[in-house]
Design a protein around this motif. Structure first.
Motif, PDB file in Angstrom:
ATOM      1  N   UNK A   1      33.910  29.097  29.947  1.00  0.00           N
ATOM      2  CA  UNK A   1      34.247  30.201  30.850  1.00  0.00           C
ATOM      3  C   UNK A   1      34.063  31.551  30.184  1.00  0.00           C
ATOM      4  N   UNK A   2      33.863  32.577  31.025  1.00  0.00           N
ATOM      5  CA  UNK A   2      33.725  33.937  30.493  1.00  0.00           C
ATOM      6  C   UNK A   2      35.045  34.385  29.888  1.00  0.00           C
ATOM      7  N   UNK A   3      35.005  35.176  28.815  1.00  0.00           N
ATOM      8  CA  UNK A   3      36.248  35.622  28.183  1.00  0.00           C
ATOM      9  C   UNK A   3      37.059  36.489  29.129  1.00  0.00           C
ATOM     10  N   UNK A   4      38.368  36.533  28.877  1.00  0.00           N
ATOM     11  CA  UNK A   4      39.265  37.274  29.764  1.00  0.00           C
ATOM     12  C   UNK A   4      39.353  38.748  29.400  1.00  0.00           C
ATOM     13  N   UNK A   5      38.603  39.198  28.393  1.00  0.00           N
ATOM     14  CA  UNK A   5      38.660  40.588  27.947  1.00  0.00           C
ATOM     15  C   UNK A   5      38.286  41.537  29.080  1.00  0.00           C
ATOM     16  N   UNK A   6      39.110  42.604  29.268  1.00  0.00           N
ATOM     17  CA  UNK A   6      38.804  43.626  30.256  1.00  0.00           C
ATOM     18  C   UNK A   6      38.118  44.774  29.531  1.00  0.00           C
ATOM     19  N   UNK A   7      36.802  44.876  29.710  1.00  0.00           N
ATOM     20  CA  UNK A   7      36.023  45.901  29.023  1.00  0.00           C
ATOM     21  C   UNK A   7      35.857  47.166  29.860  1.00  0.00           C
ATOM     22  N   UNK A   8      36.634  47.312  30.925  1.00  0.00           N
ATOM     23  CA  UNK A   8      36.422  48.431  31.844  1.00  0.00           C
ATOM     24  C   UNK A   8      36.505  49.771  31.126  1.00  0.00           C
ATOM     25  N   UNK A   9      37.543  49.960  30.317  1.00  0.00           N
ATOM     26  CA  UNK A   9      37.665  51.243  29.614  1.00  0.00           C
ATOM     27  C   UNK A   9      36.547  51.436  28.611  1.00  0.00           C
ATOM     28  N   UNK A  10      36.089  50.346  27.982  1.00  0.00           N
ATOM     29  CA  UNK A  10      34.955  50.464  27.066  1.00  0.00           C
ATOM     30  C   UNK A  10      33.705  50.908  27.823  1.00  0.00           C
ATOM     31  N   UNK A  11      33.543  50.407  29.028  1.00  0.00           N
ATOM     32  CA  UNK A  11      32.408  50.840  29.847  1.00  0.00           C
ATOM     33  C   UNK A  11      32.540  52.320  30.182  1.00  0.00           C
ATOM     34  N   UNK A  12      33.757  52.766  30.497  1.00  0.00           N
ATOM     35  CA  UNK A  12      33.983  54.189  30.745  1.00  0.00           C
ATOM     36  C   UNK A  12      33.517  55.021  29.552  1.00  0.00           C
ATOM     37  N   UNK A  13      33.939  54.623  28.358  1.00  0.00           N
ATOM     38  CA  UNK A  13      33.589  55.395  27.163  1.00  0.00           C
ATOM     39  C   UNK A  13      32.089  55.353  26.891  1.00  0.00           C
ATOM     40  N   UNK A  14      31.456  54.241  27.186  1.00  0.00           N
ATOM     41  CA  UNK A  14      30.008  54.162  26.997  1.00  0.00           C
ATOM     42  C   UNK A  14      29.302  55.105  27.962  1.00  0.00           C
ATOM     43  N   UNK A  15      29.769  55.126  29.204  1.00  0.00           N
ATOM     44  CA  UNK A  15      29.161  56.027  30.192  1.00  0.00           C
ATOM     45  C   UNK A  15      29.439  57.492  29.859  1.00  0.00           C
TER      46      UNK A  15
END
Length: 381
Positions: A87-101
């Motif tokens: 299964x895909x990991x449960x990590x929420x990368x949403x804030x990391x995506x914000x910082x990348x953008x």
């Protein structure tokens, strides 16, 4: 089809692909293709694990696209290694995506647009409308932004102040009712507040909570706009107000004032008042003075003029309004309100009508049209 779930999963799935070796631009493209397939197949055959389904389909889309460009040096090395099963990991990368953008390589406007597209779930058309530019222009801006950060991973930091602007814009877009992203913006800001001790993050969270507390009273039947003075304050969420004020007080105690803290202080004064007439307008004017020192924004100057009109009388407000550029959004509506309070009813009616023609939303247009009709009715003998 649960569109809210899809919006929630988009940044998570992008994060999974980036962690597996995809660059951000390719990951975002692959996830968008997976979403299109989901819209086609889920209504008839919904998956048991939506996240795992999206990850699997998006990864295959990424691999297909990468292998089609095998001539690009180094790309094949990145895609030869298949991801581990399971299964895909449960990590929420949403804030990391914000910082990348919000990477420093991007202009602020591009960073905001890209984040709204990749994380907020807004369409290119909605973002274009917010920026008052053609949809094709916004699509090109987003494409250029994706190309500029192609190949970047999560290790490069973004710009916190751009992230805060993005979060607030997402909150306000959600607040309009077109897409309900306000709660998601609050969730992300809460999460960000646990990762940094910057008082402005707390200030933004307090500001969101204080505005969100009034949400139920801001519109009437059929989406009719209800201005602050006419809102039923018994419908305000006192729990959110209490939380917002507590967070704000803690931030202000750090003695590192910023614009979001100042805005939250103004919102707190409105929330504390039993009525418009009992609002501490003099203190609100003082906070607008602080905000002007921080931003020098003409919008702040406009709002200060209205507050001054409440604190010292409409003529003081009109005098202050004379220093505001007339092309500032809602300038005409503010002028109409102050002229009405000063007893200049004919001028106020004309200004309300003019403001309605320049309104950027149907509820605002309808409200200003009603105001014009109401004042004209007062002019009848």
């Amino acid at each position: 089809m649960n569109e809210a779930l899809l919006r929630e999963l988009v940044p998570v799935v992008i994060g999974v692909l980036v962690r597996r070796g995809a660059d951000f631009a390719s990951a975002e493209d692959a996830v968008q293709e997976a979403l299109i397939r989901a819209l086609d197949t889920w209504p008839e055959d919904p998956p048991r694990d939506p996240k795992a389904w999206l990850v699997a389909v998006a990864w295959r889309k990424f691999l297909d696209a990468a292998r089609a460009e095998a001539s690009r040096q180094g790309r094949e090395l990145a895609v030869q290694v298949e991801p581990p099963a399971g299964p895909a990991p449960a990590t929420d990368d949403t804030l990391r995506i914000y910082f990348l953008c919000a990477h420093p390589a991007l202009p602020s406007a591009s960073a905001v647009a890209l984040t709204l597209r990749a994380v907020g779930g807004l369409t290119t058309r909605q973002i274009a409308t917010a920026y008052l530019v053609p949809e094709a222009t916004m699509a090109q801006r987003i494409s250029r932004a994706k190309r500029r950060i192609a190949g970047l991973g999560f290790e490069q930091p973004g710009d916190l102040w751009t992230v805060l602007r993005v979060l607030y814009l997402v909150f306000n877009e959600g607040y309009s009712g077109d897409l309900d992203l306000a709660a998601e913006a609050i969730r992300l800001t809460r999460q960000l507040a646990t990762l940094t001790d910057e008082p402005e993050v707390a200030g933004l969270l307090a500001l969101m909570l204080l505005h969100h507390a009034r949400r139920a009273s801001r519109s009437g039947p059929g989406g009719r706009l209800v201005p602050l003075a006419e809102q039923d304050r018994s419908r305000w969420d006192t729990r959110l107000i209490t939380e917002g004020v507590a967070i704000l007080q803690t931030a202000l105690a750090r003695d590192r004032l910023g614009e979001y803290q100042a805005q939250a202080a103004i919102a707190a004064l409105h929330a504390d008042a039993p009525s418009t007439a009992e609002t501490d307008w003099a203190q609100i004017v003082e906070w607008y003075d602080e905000l002007l020192l921080l931003t020098a924004s003409p919008v702040v100057r406009l709002n200060r003029a209205v507050a001054l009109g409440e604190a010292d009388g409409p003529q003081s407000g009109l005098t202050a309004l004379a220093d505001v550029p007339s092309d500032v959004p809602r300038y005409t509506a503010a002028a109409a309100y102050l002229h009405e309070r000063a007893g200049h009813l004919e001028q106020a009616a004309d200004l309300y009508a003019e403001a309605s023609r320049a309104a950027t939303s149907i509820p605002e247009r309808d409200h200003l049209t009603r105001e014009a009709a109401r004042v004209r009715h007062l002019l009848r003998p």
